[in-house]
Enzyme design. Structure first.
Site, PDB file in Angstrom:
ATOM      1  N   ASN A  11       0.879  -1.177   0.000  1.00 24.25           N
ATOM      2  CA  ASN A  11       0.000   0.000   0.000  1.00 24.25           C
ATOM      3  C   ASN A  11       0.915   1.225   0.000  1.00 24.25           C
ATOM      4  OD1 ASN A  11      -1.796   2.035   0.549  1.00 24.25           O
ATOM      5  ND2 ASN A  11      -2.313   1.328   2.620  1.00 24.25           N
ATOM      6  N   GLU A 101      -6.898   4.574   7.752  1.00 23.84           N
ATOM      7  CA  GLU A 101      -6.679   5.996   7.448  1.00 23.84           C
ATOM      8  C   GLU A 101      -7.911   6.592   6.767  1.00 23.84           C
ATOM      9  OE1 GLU A 101      -2.887   5.432   5.555  1.00 23.84           O
ATOM     10  OE2 GLU A 101      -2.057   4.887   7.511  1.00 23.84           O
ATOM     11  N   GLY A 175       2.598   2.221  10.752  1.00 22.45           N
ATOM     12  CA  GLY A 175       3.548   3.318  10.587  1.00 22.45           C
ATOM     13  C   GLY A 175       4.267   3.704  11.870  1.00 22.45           C
TER      14      GLY A 175
HETATM   15  P1  PGA Z   1       2.914   0.268   7.642  1.00 26.55           P
HETATM   16  O1  PGA Z   1       1.436   0.469   7.035  1.00 26.55           O
HETATM   17  O2  PGA Z   1       3.459  -1.005   7.056  1.00 26.55           O
HETATM   18  O3  PGA Z   1       3.670   1.480   7.216  1.00 26.55           O
HETATM   19  O4  PGA Z   1       2.742   0.154   9.126  1.00 26.55           O
HETATM   20  C1  PGA Z   1       0.580  -0.624   6.836  1.00 26.55           C
HETATM   21  C2  PGA Z   1      -0.725  -0.167   6.245  1.00 26.55           C
HETATM   22  O5  PGA Z   1      -1.246   0.885   6.659  1.00 26.55           O
HETATM   23  O6  PGA Z   1      -1.284  -0.824   5.351  1.00 26.55           O
END
Ligand code: PGA
Length: 251
Positions: A11, A101, A175
């Site tokens: 993603n 999100e 994140g």
């Molecule tokens: P991340 O995001 O690997 O940066 O933690 C995962 C996601 O939101 O799909």
């Protein structure tokens, strides 16, 4: 062996310009071509502006392309939105719906996410439906209940193992560099599997991805957890070496 083929999905979120996106996609296509037969599917979900050039860059390589969101309608007066039909036209086979999100930034409800997934299905796309609890909900001991309620509200009628993937992404792990422990992941994935078995005839075959700070150095451990059928990767999907390193955990 579960019989479920792992899915490693990137993603890209709101990252990348034309040159970076094409270079990343081309690099992954080369890796996949060079690897021969692999026991996983590789998917990239670029921002909307890059779907066409990324789809062109990976043509014939086996790397699949997906959108990060879609509207419930096929066309019309919906400024700024993208329809499932537009995604298939651009070369997508998948679309992510209900990412945390979007649930947060755009106040998306379970009902809207179910409608988006149904619209994706109608257009021939596989919907990756995201669920996951916040830090506060986990600390209050509500992780399982939150995920169960999101599943009940976000999986549309007509969902099958062919057109639906579930992604468990604890919001506090996205994140942040924090990952759920393998035991936590196992517990929630088992709960999701039990729910899918009750809800869908093909529930045993639905792929359940884990997402939230998946990196090359924790991927082997996470991909070995029962009922983890792949990963939804944000930050580490933006570099060929990192994303391929995660996929290689399934070799
Ligand atoms: P991340 O995001 O690997 O940066 O933690 C995962 C996601 O939101 O799909």
């Amino acid at each position: 062996m579960s019989g479920r083929r792992k899915l490693i999905a990137g993603n890209w979120k709101m990252n990348g310009r034309h040159e970076d996106g094409v270079a990343l996609a081309t690099g992954l296509a080369e890796k996949l071509r060079g690897a021969g037969t692999v026991p996983f599917d590789l998917l990239v979900c670029p921002p909307a502006t890059l779907i066409w050039p990324v789809a062109a860059a990976v043509t014939g390589s086996g790397v699949a392309v997906g959108g990060q969101d879609c509207h419930v309608k096929t066309s019309g007066a919906h400024t700024g939105d993208i329809s499932p039909a537009m995604l298939t036209d651009a070369g997508c086979a998948y679309v992510i719906v209900g990412h945390s999100e979007r649930r947060q930034d755009h106040k998306e409800s379970d009902a809207l996410i179910a409608a988006k997934a149904a619209a994706a299905h109608a257009a021939g796309l596989v919907a990756i439906i995201c669920v996951g609890e916040t830090k506060e909900q986990r600390q209050a001991g509500q992780a399982g209940a939150v995920v169960a309620s999101q599943l009940a509200g976000s999986i549309p009628a007509g969902a099958t193992a062919t057109n639906t993937v579930i992604a468990y992404e604890p919001v506090w792990a996205i994140g942040t560099g924090l990952t759920a422990t393998p035991a936590d992941v196992a517990e929630i994935h088992a709960l999701i599997r039990a729910d899918l078995l009750k809800r869908l005839d093909s529930g045993a075959a639905v792929r359940i991805l884990y997402g939230g700070s998946v990196k090359p150095d924790n991927a082997v451990e996470l991909m070995a957890v029962p009922d983890v059928d792949g990963a939804l990767v944000g930050g580490a999907s933006l570099k060929v070496a990192d994303f391929w390193g995660i996929a290689s955990a399934c070799l």
